[in-house]
Scaffold this motif. Structure first.
Motif, PDB file in Angstrom:
ATOM      1  N   SER A 157      12.485  19.021  18.149  1.00  0.00           N
ATOM      2  CA  SER A 157      11.056  19.053  17.769  1.00  0.00           C
ATOM      3  C   SER A 157      10.781  20.202  16.824  1.00  0.00           C
ATOM      4  O   SER A 157      10.058  20.060  15.825  1.00  0.00           O
ATOM      5  N   VAL A 158      11.410  21.377  17.132  1.00  0.00           N
ATOM      6  CA  VAL A 158      11.218  22.544  16.259  1.00  0.00           C
ATOM      7  C   VAL A 158      11.791  22.267  14.867  1.00  0.00           C
ATOM      8  O   VAL A 158      11.189  22.603  13.838  1.00  0.00           O
ATOM      9  N   VAL A 159      12.991  21.646  14.826  1.00  0.00           N
ATOM     10  CA  VAL A 159      13.620  21.331  13.526  1.00  0.00           C
ATOM     11  C   VAL A 159      12.752  20.356  12.735  1.00  0.00           C
ATOM     12  O   VAL A 159      12.548  20.514  11.515  1.00  0.00           O
ATOM     13  N   GLU A 160      12.217  19.321  13.397  1.00  0.00           N
ATOM     14  CA  GLU A 160      11.359  18.372  12.696  1.00  0.00           C
ATOM     15  C   GLU A 160      10.091  19.050  12.199  1.00  0.00           C
ATOM     16  O   GLU A 160       9.623  18.802  11.083  1.00  0.00           O
ATOM     17  N   HIS A 161       9.496  19.912  13.038  1.00  0.00           N
ATOM     18  CA  HIS A 161       8.302  20.641  12.588  1.00  0.00           C
ATOM     19  C   HIS A 161       8.620  21.500  11.374  1.00  0.00           C
ATOM     20  O   HIS A 161       7.853  21.570  10.403  1.00  0.00           O
ATOM     21  N   GLN A 162       9.807  22.172  11.450  1.00  0.00           N
ATOM     22  CA  GLN A 162      10.217  22.997  10.304  1.00  0.00           C
ATOM     23  C   GLN A 162      10.430  22.132   9.053  1.00  0.00           C
ATOM     24  O   GLN A 162      10.056  22.524   7.933  1.00  0.00           O
ATOM     25  N   ALA A 163      11.006  20.943   9.218  1.00  0.00           N
ATOM     26  CA  ALA A 163      11.227  20.054   8.072  1.00  0.00           C
ATOM     27  C   ALA A 163       9.905  19.619   7.465  1.00  0.00           C
ATOM     28  O   ALA A 163       9.732  19.569   6.247  1.00  0.00           O
ATOM     29  N   ARG A 164       8.893  19.295   8.337  1.00  0.00           N
ATOM     30  CA  ARG A 164       7.575  18.906   7.805  1.00  0.00           C
ATOM     31  C   ARG A 164       6.915  20.062   7.069  1.00  0.00           C
ATOM     32  O   ARG A 164       6.286  19.898   6.020  1.00  0.00           O
ATOM     33  N   GLU A 165       7.059  21.280   7.641  1.00  0.00           N
ATOM     34  CA  GLU A 165       6.485  22.447   6.960  1.00  0.00           C
ATOM     35  C   GLU A 165       7.150  22.666   5.611  1.00  0.00           C
ATOM     36  O   GLU A 165       6.501  22.974   4.595  1.00  0.00           O
ATOM     37  N   ILE A 166       8.492  22.531   5.578  1.00  0.00           N
ATOM     38  CA  ILE A 166       9.221  22.713   4.303  1.00  0.00           C
ATOM     39  C   ILE A 166       8.801  21.639   3.301  1.00  0.00           C
ATOM     40  O   ILE A 166       8.646  21.910   2.102  1.00  0.00           O
ATOM     41  N   GLU A 167       8.563  20.404   3.790  1.00  0.00           N
ATOM     42  CA  GLU A 167       8.090  19.346   2.888  1.00  0.00           C
ATOM     43  C   GLU A 167       6.732  19.695   2.317  1.00  0.00           C
ATOM     44  O   GLU A 167       6.453  19.505   1.133  1.00  0.00           O
ATOM     45  N   GLY A 168       5.826  20.239   3.198  1.00  0.00           N
ATOM     46  CA  GLY A 168       4.526  20.679   2.702  1.00  0.00           C
ATOM     47  C   GLY A 168       4.648  21.779   1.665  1.00  0.00           C
ATOM     48  O   GLY A 168       3.959  21.795   0.644  1.00  0.00           O
ATOM     49  N   ILE A 169       5.597  22.740   1.940  1.00  0.00           N
ATOM     50  CA  ILE A 169       5.820  23.833   0.983  1.00  0.00           C
ATOM     51  C   ILE A 169       6.316  23.256  -0.352  1.00  0.00           C
ATOM     52  O   ILE A 169       5.911  23.700  -1.438  1.00  0.00           O
ATOM     53  N   ASN A 170       7.211  22.256  -0.276  1.00  0.00           N
ATOM     54  CA  ASN A 170       7.738  21.642  -1.502  1.00  0.00           C
ATOM     55  C   ASN A 170       6.623  20.976  -2.288  1.00  0.00           C
ATOM     56  O   ASN A 170       6.533  21.094  -3.511  1.00  0.00           O
ATOM     57  N   GLN A 171       5.710  20.254  -1.594  1.00  0.00           N
ATOM     58  CA  GLN A 171       4.588  19.630  -2.295  1.00  0.00           C
ATOM     59  C   GLN A 171       3.674  20.664  -2.935  1.00  0.00           C
ATOM     60  O   GLN A 171       3.237  20.521  -4.078  1.00  0.00           O
ATOM     61  N   ILE A 172       3.408  21.767  -2.180  1.00  0.00           N
ATOM     62  CA  ILE A 172       2.546  22.819  -2.741  1.00  0.00           C
ATOM     63  C   ILE A 172       3.214  23.445  -3.961  1.00  0.00           C
ATOM     64  O   ILE A 172       2.572  23.729  -4.984  1.00  0.00           O
ATOM     65  N   ALA A 173       4.558  23.669  -3.873  1.00  0.00           N
ATOM     66  CA  ALA A 173       5.273  24.256  -5.014  1.00  0.00           C
ATOM     67  C   ALA A 173       5.235  23.315  -6.221  1.00  0.00           C
ATOM     68  O   ALA A 173       5.065  23.755  -7.357  1.00  0.00           O
ATOM     69  N   SER A 174       5.356  21.979  -5.968  1.00  0.00           N
ATOM     70  CA  SER A 174       5.277  21.022  -7.082  1.00  0.00           C
ATOM     71  C   SER A 174       3.892  21.046  -7.714  1.00  0.00           C
ATOM     72  O   SER A 174       3.750  21.034  -8.937  1.00  0.00           O
ATOM     73  N   GLN A 175       2.842  21.071  -6.863  1.00  0.00           N
ATOM     74  CA  GLN A 175       1.481  21.156  -7.409  1.00  0.00           C
ATOM     75  C   GLN A 175       1.269  22.432  -8.203  1.00  0.00           C
ATOM     76  O   GLN A 175       0.653  22.438  -9.265  1.00  0.00           O
ATOM     77  N   GLN A 176       1.836  23.565  -7.662  1.00  0.00           N
ATOM     78  CA  GLN A 176       1.699  24.834  -8.376  1.00  0.00           C
ATOM     79  C   GLN A 176       2.421  24.782  -9.708  1.00  0.00           C
ATOM     80  O   GLN A 176       1.929  25.290 -10.728  1.00  0.00           O
ATOM     81  N   LEU A 177       3.614  24.134  -9.728  1.00  0.00           N
ATOM     82  CA  LEU A 177       4.352  24.001 -10.988  1.00  0.00           C
ATOM     83  C   LEU A 177       3.554  23.163 -11.988  1.00  0.00           C
ATOM     84  O   LEU A 177       3.455  23.512 -13.161  1.00  0.00           O
ATOM     85  N   HIS A 178       2.948  22.046 -11.506  1.00  0.00           N
ATOM     86  CA  HIS A 178       2.145  21.209 -12.405  1.00  0.00           C
ATOM     87  C   HIS A 178       0.944  21.994 -12.937  1.00  0.00           C
ATOM     88  O   HIS A 178       0.616  21.932 -14.119  1.00  0.00           O
ATOM     89  N   SER A 179       0.297  22.766 -12.026  1.00  0.00           N
ATOM     90  CA  SER A 179      -0.857  23.565 -12.462  1.00  0.00           C
ATOM     91  C   SER A 179      -0.434  24.621 -13.475  1.00  0.00           C
ATOM     92  O   SER A 179      -1.137  24.884 -14.454  1.00  0.00           O
ATOM     93  N   SER A 180       0.737  25.240 -13.243  1.00  0.00           N
ATOM     94  CA  SER A 180       1.221  26.262 -14.185  1.00  0.00           C
ATOM     95  C   SER A 180       1.472  25.637 -15.554  1.00  0.00           C
ATOM     96  O   SER A 180       1.128  26.211 -16.587  1.00  0.00           O
ATOM     97  N   ARG A 181       2.040  24.436 -15.563  1.00  0.00           N
ATOM     98  CA  ARG A 181       2.274  23.760 -16.851  1.00  0.00           C
ATOM     99  C   ARG A 181       0.953  23.454 -17.549  1.00  0.00           C
ATOM    100  O   ARG A 181       0.822  23.617 -18.762  1.00  0.00           O
ATOM    101  N   SER A 182      -0.053  22.997 -16.744  1.00  0.00           N
ATOM    102  CA  SER A 182      -1.354  22.709 -17.337  1.00  0.00           C
ATOM    103  C   SER A 182      -1.984  23.971 -17.912  1.00  0.00           C
ATOM    104  O   SER A 182      -2.551  23.960 -19.010  1.00  0.00           O
TER     105      SER A 182
END
Length: 649
Positions: A567-592
């Motif tokens: 359960s902890v590993v899955e929670h960590q994976a979901r958090e890392i996925e959220g971090i990846n999405q936020i990083a992608s959005q930040q990268l898109h915003s930086s490009r804009s």
């Protein structure tokens, strides 16, 4: 003749010209109509000849086809019953005779029709087709040679060959008991000759129909004759109209042109010109009136000449007074008199005064424009400098944003790698969860199997005790049997000779009883050993059951702990996925942001360029204002106007 025409009134001359212009085209139209009717008559005769040729060719084609059909019917009638010759039948003889007569008649008809077609409707040689030949030589000359060659081939080669083959077939069919194979072979030869003949004659029919079509349509020959007549008529009409026009030009237009030339000479000042028009028509009357009018005009000109000289002296005086204005001297005033030029002098003085006021206003406006231009140039220079500083700051900000975008891209790449690792760990955790579940299920099955095995071992111990009791019973029986055998042997010995057989049986029974006793003892020992082993196995199974129970509890506890870990590993994976999405959005915003900064930089640079260009235009405007001031300084003003101009500056 020309003198009589010139003495004739213009209306009568024009009336006669119009009458001739109307009568001559009527005569031309009548001639063209007769020519066209003659052409239609010739074409009608040609169409009749072409229709007759078409009908004759079509009838001949029908005769050929009926001839071939009659020959086939002749052959079929003779060999009507499966190749059996039936020529001796009376009914068949009448039919055969009828077919023979029909074939001969058709041969004669086709020969006569073909000869008639060649004599009367061959385009190249027949006098009847002269009118058709003349039309086709212009419209479609290829039909003439094509018809001649095809017809020559039919009459010289194809029709004689077919007629000969047909006659041989008919002769063979008339002969008694001719073999069917021979008659059939002759029929095939006739058919082979018929095919090119019918094709060629169909070609003759097609050519004849084509001739009829070409004759029916309006061709080049008719068009040529009509065109020739039309051209001749047009030329004749044009010649008549030109002659009439020449006479009208000579008697009306030329005198009018002389009058027009006279007016042009008069307009140029040639008052000595006079019109000399012969005749007594209306134009002569107009010319005489114009000559009288010119005489009166010459007298009037001589009277106005003196007045012109006086006026010219006054104008020269006025010009000498105002000549200084052209050099910029606006202080000049013309002398105002009471005559006609006095009004002009007064108007000139007013114009000079207004021009001086205009020069003053131009100087004032030029001075204000010069001051405003200088201030605008200073402000635009400052604006250009501020724009350069702003462009530098925007470039630095853009570089910082680009570095931030690079950092964001690196962070996004790291987050993507971490997300891939988390996804792999999540998959491994899922696999571990499944493995732990399988291990727990395996331990439960082992515990169940151990319990079942322990129960079966206890049951086996019970069965071994029962076997031991049975073996003890067998040993007792064997002991008793041994005693009975011993008693029987004693009784047999006591019986003497009569008991020898019974004694041998008793000895065998005793021996078997001993053996059974030994086997029972051995079974007892084996069963005792088995019971001991079963007891040891039962003890071991009890220990195994306790250990299995303990292992099952530990496995369940480990499964619970691993479930929490999963359960902890899955929670960590979901958090890392959220971090990846936020990083992608930040990268898109930086490009804009980088694109926006680049656009702002481009816009600022474009604005700076436009400001520099505007500054250059303002400098050019300042130079133009300076040139304007220099230009208006050339004007010399009166003292009051000079004072106003200096006070304005």
């Amino acid at each position: 003749m020309m003198r009589s025409i010139t003495n004739m009134p213009i209306f009568l001359r024009l009336f006669l010209a119009f009458v001739l212009a109307a009568v001559i085209p009527g005569i031309v139209i009548a001639v063209l109509g007769s020519l066209f009717i003659n052409t239609l008559s010739t074409r009608g005769q040609a169409m009749q000849n072409a229709n007759n040729a078409t009908k004759l060719a079509t009838d001949s084609l029908s005769d050929l086809q009926q001839m071939q059909l009659a020959l086939l019917a002749y052959h079929s009638t003779v060999y009507a019953n499966q190749n059996e010759y039936v020529g001796n039948n009376s009914d068949m003889q009448r039919t055969i005779a009828k077919l023979d007569t029909q074939i001969l008649d058709l041969e004669h008809n086709f020969t006569a029709d073909a000869t008639q077609y060649q004599q009367q409707y061959q385009l190249a040689t027949s006098p009847t087709m002269d009118n058709v030949r003349k039309i086709l030589q212009t419209d479609n000359p290829g039909l003439i040679s094509d018809q001649q060659s095809t017809l020559q081939t039919i009459l010289d080669q194809q029709w004689p060959d077919y007629k000969q083959a047909q006659d041989r077939e008919v002769t063979a069919l008339k002969a008694p008991k001719v073999p069917h194979s021979q008659a059939h072979s002759l029929l095939q030869i006739a058919e082979s000759k018929f095919i090119p003949l019918i094709a060629s004659w169909q070609r003759i029919v097609a050519l004849t129909e084509a001739i009829d079509t070409d004759i029916t349509n309006i061709g080049g020959s008719q068009i040529g004759s009509i065109l020739l007549g039309t051209v001749i008529a047009l030329l004749g009409t044009a010649l008549a109209v030109i002659t009439i026009g020449f006479i009208v030009n000579l008697t009306i237009t030329r005198p009018l042109r002389e009058l027009a030339s006279l007016t042009k000479r008069i307009s140029k000042g040639d008052t000595s010109a006079r019109a000399r028009i012969p005749g007594r028509d209306e134009i002569h009357i107009v010319a005489t009136s114009m000559n009288n009018m010119l005489d009166n005009i010459v007298q009037l000109i001589q009277q106005t000449q003196g007045q012109r000289d006086v006026l010219q002296a006054q104008v020269e005086k006025l010009v000498s007074e105002v000549s200084g204005v052209g050099e910029g001297d606006l202080r000049i005033q013309a002398e105002v008199s009471a005559d006609a030029l006095g009004v002009l002098a007064d108007s000139f003085n007013y114009m000079v005064e207004e021009l001086g006021n205009l020069v003053i206003r131009v100087k004032m406006v030029a001075h204000e424009v010069e001051n405003s231009t200088g201030m605008i140039i200073d402000r635009m220079t400052q604006l250009v400098e501020d724009g350069d500083i702003q462009i530098q700051q925007i470039d630095e900000a853009a570089r910082e944003v680009e570095r931030m975008a690079d950092s964001g891209r690196q962070m996004a790449e790291r987050a993507q790698v971490l997300y891939a690792v988390a996804a792999e760990a999540r998959q491994d955790a899922q696999g571990g969860r499944e493995a732990v579940g399988q291990a727990i299920e395996g331990m439960n099955r082992i515990h169940t199997n151990v319990q079942t095995t322990s129960t079966k071992v206890h049951l086996l111990g019970e069965r071994s005790r029962e076997i031991n009791n049975i073996v003890e019973a067998i040993s007792s029986i064997a002991h008793q049997t041994n005693r009975l055998a011993l008693d029987a042997a004693i009784q047999a010995a006591m019986a003497g000779e009569n008991g020898k057989g019974f004694g041998a049986v008793a000895a065998d029974i005793r021996r078997l009883a001993e053996r059974a006793k030994e086997q029972a003892g051995m079974i007892t020992r084996i069963v005792r050993s088995v019971r001991e082993d079963i007891g040891a196995v039962a003890v071991s199974m009890q220990d195994t059951e306790r250990e299995t129970s303990t292992g099952t509890k530990l496995t369940q506890e480990a499964g619970t702990a691993l479930e929490q870990l999963f359960s902890v590993v899955e929670h960590q994976a979901r958090e890392i996925e959220g971090i990846n999405q936020i990083a992608s959005q930040q990268l898109h915003s930086s490009r804009s942001v980088v694109q926006i900064m680049q656009g702002v930089s481009s816009s600022t640079q474009s604005s700076g360029t436009s400001t520099r260009e505007a500054s250059q235009y303002m400098e050019r405007l300042a130079r133009l204002v300076e040139q304007l001031r220099s230009s208006v300084e050339a004007f010399k003003l009166q003292e009051e106007q000079d004072y106003l101009a200096s006070s304005a500056f």
